[in-house]
Design an enzyme around this catalytic site. Sequence first.
Site, mmCIF file in Angstrom:
data_model
loop_
_atom_site.group_PDB
_atom_site.id
_atom_site.type_symbol
_atom_site.label_atom_id
_atom_site.label_comp_id
_atom_site.label_asym_id
_atom_site.label_seq_id
_atom_site.Cartn_x
_atom_site.Cartn_y
_atom_site.Cartn_z
ATOM 1 N N LYS A 131 32.094 -18.068 12.831
ATOM 2 C CA LYS A 131 31.880 -18.136 11.386
ATOM 3 C C LYS A 131 32.226 -19.530 10.866
ATOM 4 O O LYS A 131 33.260 -20.095 11.217
ATOM 5 C CB LYS A 131 32.760 -17.079 10.703
ATOM 6 C CG LYS A 131 32.619 -16.953 9.197
ATOM 7 C CD LYS A 131 33.536 -15.841 8.715
ATOM 8 C CE LYS A 131 33.430 -15.617 7.210
ATOM 9 N NZ LYS A 131 34.313 -14.518 6.765
ATOM 10 N N SER A 206 31.605 -11.396 4.220
ATOM 11 C CA SER A 206 31.172 -12.785 4.265
ATOM 12 C C SER A 206 30.797 -13.276 5.652
ATOM 13 O O SER A 206 30.235 -14.357 5.807
ATOM 14 C CB SER A 206 32.280 -13.675 3.708
ATOM 15 O OG SER A 206 33.479 -13.536 4.459
ATOM 16 N N SER A 230 34.826 -8.061 5.319
ATOM 17 C CA SER A 230 33.935 -9.150 5.711
ATOM 18 C C SER A 230 33.586 -9.186 7.190
ATOM 19 O O SER A 230 32.682 -9.910 7.586
ATOM 20 C CB SER A 230 34.543 -10.509 5.304
ATOM 21 O OG SER A 230 34.531 -10.651 3.912
#
Length: 532
Positions: A131, A206, A230
Amino acid sequence: MAPLLTAKIQLLLLQAMGFLIGLVGQAARAFGGPKFDSMTTRPVTEPLLLLSGVQLAKLIRQRKVKCIDVIQAYINRIIDVNPMINGIVKYRFEEAKKEAYAVDIKLAEKQEDDATLEKKWPFLGVPLTVKEAFQLQGMPNSSGLVNRRNTISQTDATVVALLKEAGAIPLGITNCSELCMWYESSNKIYGRSNNPYDLRHIVGGSSGGEGCTLAAACSVIGVGSDIGGSIRMPAFFNGIFGHKPSPGVVPNKGQFPVARGAQELFQCTGPMCRYAEDLAPMLRVMAGPGIQKLKLDEKVYLKDLKFYWMEHDGGSILMSKVDEDLILAQKKVVTHLETMLGASVQHVKLRQMKYSFQIWVTMMSTKAHDGKEPLKFVDLLSDHGKPISPVWEFIKWCLGRSKHTIPAIGLAFLEEKLKYNNEKFKKFKAIEESLHKELVEMLGDDGVFLYPSHPTVAPQHHVPLTRPFNFAYTGIFNALGLPVTQCPLGLNDKGLPLGIQVVAGPFNDHLTLAVAQYLEKSFGGWVCPGKF
């Protein structure tokens, strides 16, 4: 005006604003955006892409396949598919190939046997994606914030360093929502990510870029973070596995934004992957010394576990109703556990779950032990620059001139309005403590709780703006500090992933991971996009 009436009016205004913004977004979707020949990604044809990280590492260690061939297979897949999903936002192909060649040269020397290699490098040569919010040396680390566009990581986040030390080879970094605080992964630097099962649908957030990258077989293991779902929402929307560990087990150091004070207790870094057998080995590596807090070596006898289930939150007016597809999938799991496993499965009604959103807001506004206030989202948006005005940013957004996404502007605008006064804070803090006590006592050290990962399957782009509170189905377990594994359960009749959350008591992560492997064997786990 009566407080209850005022609250209802505020809620109606929030929902009306979200609905109007959602209509704008749906119009944009109808008349703009990229066009593709197919609404799903192409199916996988390369057999190397259909092996778990554990299996790949074993083949590489035993010299049955060259590391460079594995890495090149994934690079080819990324080049073919990533333009459709926009999951990986920065490649490091040349570095990855050099690292793969180095692995092959080392193995050719035959200085160490398979057991030694496995102990030293459990993920030797295995492709990894990270990420973008995490530091990966030489890669951007903006978290989708335009002010940080030129921020390049000079070092690795702790978990990234640990995975690299275990032999994993990073292929690139993946997309996220602006400042990691929304459940659609889109920002003004990298644009929007698309769901590989239907490009018109969201990937979640996210860690959404990570979710769709793994689901599209552009990677096999990945790193995500979770303060409100997330890891689990993207894992659910993209039909893969994602684990939110017990708090304090996996280090959070090396990501942006940095949780501060009480929030740091609720933010969790964890593994995301296509195959359940990779979860526990990844967690062992990522946790470092923190793994001693868990019982991953303890044998789990699934038949002896106590299973509890609940099909919705009890009727909160803030959240959507749970899709019938998801309720049916959950009931199939319950029936299977009862008939095939012979396990004890009990339906429960935890009445305080309907306050999930309020409990999460209470968590996010809790002061640190030293009395410091949590970081304000509006301050993070400025990132030590000129303070922003949410109202002015909204006007600029309407004119196409804002550097921020509408969810970020909306959150900055609502941040103070959603903050509870002292009386409400105490009320919902007491509810949180009561619910935590009830769940922990119910689960003990031999119980797991089955709960929807989200009220709906992956919605179309922009629709989350009209359903901003649905994330509370995952966020509640951050607030309660419990370990959770999201498990895929196949596809619905429209070809979108189904799934379920498996929850255990504090530091009983080994239970949810064991159940995840069982559900994968029983219901098929990840389904390759494009085959529906």
